[in-house]
Design an enzyme around this catalytic site. Structure first.
Site, PDB file in Angstrom:
ATOM      1  N   GLY A  12     -12.569  -9.680   3.102  1.00  0.00           N
ATOM      2  CA  GLY A  12     -12.921  -8.682   4.104  1.00  0.00           C
ATOM      3  C   GLY A  12     -13.196  -9.585   5.487  1.00  0.00           C
ATOM      4  N   ASN A  14     -11.155  -9.052   8.045  1.00  0.00           N
ATOM      5  CA  ASN A  14     -10.715  -7.974   9.030  1.00  0.00           C
ATOM      6  C   ASN A  14     -11.861  -6.906   9.040  1.00  0.00           C
ATOM      7  OD1 ASN A  14      -8.349  -8.309  10.965  1.00  0.00           O
ATOM      8  ND2 ASN A  14      -7.120  -8.470   8.801  1.00  0.00           N
ATOM      9  N   LYS A  66      -4.662   7.890 -11.484  1.00  0.00           N
ATOM     10  CA  LYS A  66      -4.766   7.312 -10.020  1.00  0.00           C
ATOM     11  C   LYS A  66      -5.323   8.627  -9.370  1.00  0.00           C
ATOM     12  CE  LYS A  66      -2.305   5.570  -6.041  1.00  0.00           C
ATOM     13  NZ  LYS A  66      -1.580   4.365  -5.958  1.00  0.00           N
ATOM     14  N   MET A  91      -5.515  -3.944  -1.208  1.00  0.00           N
ATOM     15  CA  MET A  91      -4.453  -4.283  -2.081  1.00  0.00           C
ATOM     16  C   MET A  91      -4.112  -3.171  -2.846  1.00  0.00           C
ATOM     17  SD  MET A  91      -3.845  -6.749  -0.320  1.00  0.00           S
ATOM     18  CE  MET A  91      -2.299  -7.502  -1.130  1.00  0.00           C
ATOM     19  N   LEU A  93      -1.601   0.512  -3.442  1.00  0.00           N
ATOM     20  CA  LEU A  93      -0.957   1.692  -2.718  1.00  0.00           C
ATOM     21  C   LEU A  93      -1.746   3.045  -2.701  1.00  0.00           C
ATOM     22  CD1 LEU A  93       2.786   1.346  -3.969  1.00  0.00           C
ATOM     23  CD2 LEU A  93       2.090   0.804  -1.779  1.00  0.00           C
ATOM     24  N   ILE A  94      -1.534   3.637  -1.442  1.00  0.00           N
ATOM     25  CA  ILE A  94      -2.543   5.075  -1.310  1.00  0.00           C
ATOM     26  C   ILE A  94      -1.699   5.905  -1.846  1.00  0.00           C
ATOM     27  CG2 ILE A  94      -3.252   6.509   0.350  1.00  0.00           C
ATOM     28  CD1 ILE A  94      -4.811   3.913   0.255  1.00  0.00           C
ATOM     29  N   HIS A 110      -0.827  -5.345   8.511  1.00  0.00           N
ATOM     30  CA  HIS A 110       0.048  -6.015   7.692  1.00  0.00           C
ATOM     31  C   HIS A 110       0.651  -7.467   8.151  1.00  0.00           C
ATOM     32  CE1 HIS A 110       2.626  -6.736   4.147  1.00  0.00           C
ATOM     33  NE2 HIS A 110       3.601  -7.224   4.938  1.00  0.00           N
TER      34      HIS A 110
END
Length: 188
Positions: A12, A14, A66, A91, A93-94, A110
């Site tokens: 965390g 960032n 999901k 980490m 994928l949306i 990224h």
């Protein structure tokens, strides 16, 4: 004031940097509503507690799919009237549910000069590649892994005597400048 949620999975740093920029008035166009994390033991939770930022801990394994996981997140986000999502070391994928609900309103940072070195350990990939530059990219999130439209990139040298750890530190500091700068430009 635009309401923003930050998603993180790890340390965390960032996330903390962005919150501190908001607190100092350097990002005065946004309000951080909360931190969303997908790991109950992620260090970003400790940072959020220290910074007095509300935290939502939702582990995908606790949901039947999901889609069910993302629908739950969307309910929480809507309850907080979140308009934008900032990924900061998230980490995962949306998926299509979240992408549809926040189309064009999800940012990611990224640690490489995309399209090079997508996915995990981008700094390690760059370090091992023999390249003499790497950097960081802020981009919109789409359905691919680090494939969304690039907003801005900054580069840093890979020095001949570098260690991976030294390179990681330089890229991290580059991100601390780049991400808030892009957030200020994009989120109004």
């Amino acid at each position: 004031m635009t309401k923003v949620a930050i998603f993180a999975s790890g340390s965390g740093s960032n996330f903390e940097n962005i919150v501190l920029k908001v607190d100092k008035g350097e990002l005065n166009n946004i309000e951080i509503t909360s931190l969303f994390t997908d790991h109950h033991d992620a260090y970003c939770i400790d940072r959020a507690n220290k910074l007095k930022v509300a935290t939502h801990i939702n582990e995908p394994k606790n949901f039947e799919s999901k889609s069910a996981y993302e629908q739950h997140l969307i309910q929480l986000l809507k309850r907080e009237e979140v308009e934008w999502i900032i990924l900061a070391g998230y980490m995962r994928l949306i998926g299509p549910d979240l992408l549809d609900a926040y189309e064009g309103k999800i940012l990611n940072i990224h640690p490489s000069l995309l399209p090079k070195y997508k996915g995990k350990d981008a700094i390690g990939q760059a370090f091992d590649s023999g390249d003499n530059v790497t950097g960081s990219t802020v981009h919109y999130v789409d359905s691919g892994m680090d494939t969304g439209e690039i907003i801005e990139q900054r580069q840093c040298d890979i020095k001949p005597d570098d260690t991976k750890e030294a390179l990681e530190e330089r890229v991290k500091h580059l991100e601390y400048e780049l991400y808030p700068s892009v957030i200020a430009k994009v989120i109004k």
